[in-house]
Design a protein around this motif. Structure first.
Motif, short mmCIF file in Angstrom:
data_model
loop_
_atom_site.label_atom_id
_atom_site.label_comp_id
_atom_site.label_asym_id
_atom_site.label_seq_id
_atom_site.Cartn_x
_atom_site.Cartn_y
_atom_site.Cartn_z
N VAL A 66 63.21 -17.72 -10.05
CA VAL A 66 63.04 -17.09 -11.33
C VAL A 66 64.05 -15.82 -11.61
O VAL A 66 64.24 -15.61 -12.95
N GLY A 67 64.23 -15.08 -10.61
CA GLY A 67 65.08 -13.67 -10.74
C GLY A 67 64.14 -12.68 -11.08
O GLY A 67 62.85 -12.66 -11.00
N PRO A 68 64.77 -11.68 -11.18
CA PRO A 68 63.92 -10.14 -11.31
C PRO A 68 63.31 -10.34 -12.81
O PRO A 68 63.79 -10.48 -13.84
N ARG A 116 73.08 -16.70 -6.99
CA ARG A 116 72.67 -15.57 -6.21
C ARG A 116 73.76 -14.45 -7.02
O ARG A 116 73.25 -13.21 -6.91
N ASN A 117 74.84 -14.67 -7.57
CA ASN A 117 75.59 -13.80 -8.56
C ASN A 117 74.75 -13.51 -9.67
O ASN A 117 74.79 -12.18 -9.89
N GLU A 118 73.95 -14.45 -10.29
CA GLU A 118 73.31 -13.93 -11.31
C GLU A 118 72.00 -12.97 -11.01
O GLU A 118 71.89 -11.67 -11.94
N LEU A 119 71.41 -13.20 -9.87
CA LEU A 119 70.38 -12.29 -9.66
C LEU A 119 71.00 -10.84 -9.17
O LEU A 119 70.30 -9.68 -9.49
N ALA A 120 72.04 -10.89 -8.51
CA ALA A 120 72.42 -9.54 -7.95
C ALA A 120 73.00 -8.76 -9.20
O ALA A 120 72.84 -7.53 -9.42
#
Length: 196
Positions: free
Chosen positions: A117-119, A156-160
């Motif tokens: 989902v992400g933050p 991974r990149n999007e979430l970070a």
């Protein structure tokens, strides 16, 4: 390495807790998989109660490292989905705020974020609140196994990026598959000062 944990006690207020030497707290949305991650870290299936209905954790639940009195993992109630009266939700929030701000032996908060989902806006509000109160936090992405292999690098990149940190600063975990669990155990051992 293993991280043997035992349930110590639950409390509805941080003032009910005995003194400790070092604590790490787990916080996240109600369905982020806190209990499953705790069980995976301890390598036990039912140390922390898991539930199909979000919001099962309603107290401060203390888990002590076996053989290391006063070294705790603290499971906090999840936020966002608990079906409960407004007064109960308000009490949980006050309980968590009191614990997170006033607990002198709290060393770090593991903020669990759903990797698929992400933050969410609630996650971002929590990060801002913790940062404002100078509470050390470590972002942990859960449910890594739910992200399709073709999307993992991008995800991974999007979430970070959403968190405003480097991709390598997020530990990706899967309680179901064991991904990232050995690394998390090692980090916890270091944070809780378990090594002589």
């Amino acid at each position: 390495m293993s991280l043997a944990l035992r349930f110590l006690q639950s409390a509805s207020d941080a003032k009910q807790l005995p003194d400790s030497r070092c604590e790490v707290a787990l916080i996240g949305r109600s369905n982020v998989g806190k209990s499953s991650l705790l069980n995976a870290v301890a390598n036990r299936k039912s140390l922390a109660r898991t539930s199909k209905a979000p919001g099962a954790t309603r107290l401060l639940n203390i888990f002590e490292v076996e053989g290391k009195p006063g070294h705790w993992l603290v499971d906090l109630p999840g936020y966002g989905f608990a079906k409960a009266p407004k007064a109960d939700r308000h009490h949980w929030q006050q309980m968590m705020n009191g614990y997170l701000i006033d607990r002198p032996t709290l060393t770090q908060v593991l903020l669990l974020i759903d990797g698929l989902v992400g933050p969410t806006s609630l996650d971002m509000q929590t990060i801002e609140w913790l940062t404002h109160h100078n509470v050390a936090l470590r972002p942990i992405a859960t449910k890594a196994d739910k992200v399709k292999s073709s999307r993992r690098s991008t995800r991974r990149n999007e979430l970070a990026q959403d968190l405003g940190i480097a991709s390598g600063d997020v530990l990706w975990t899967s309680a179901a598959k064991g991904q990232g669990i050995p690394e998390l155990r090692a980090e916890l051992a270091a944070t809780l000062k378990l090594h002589p």
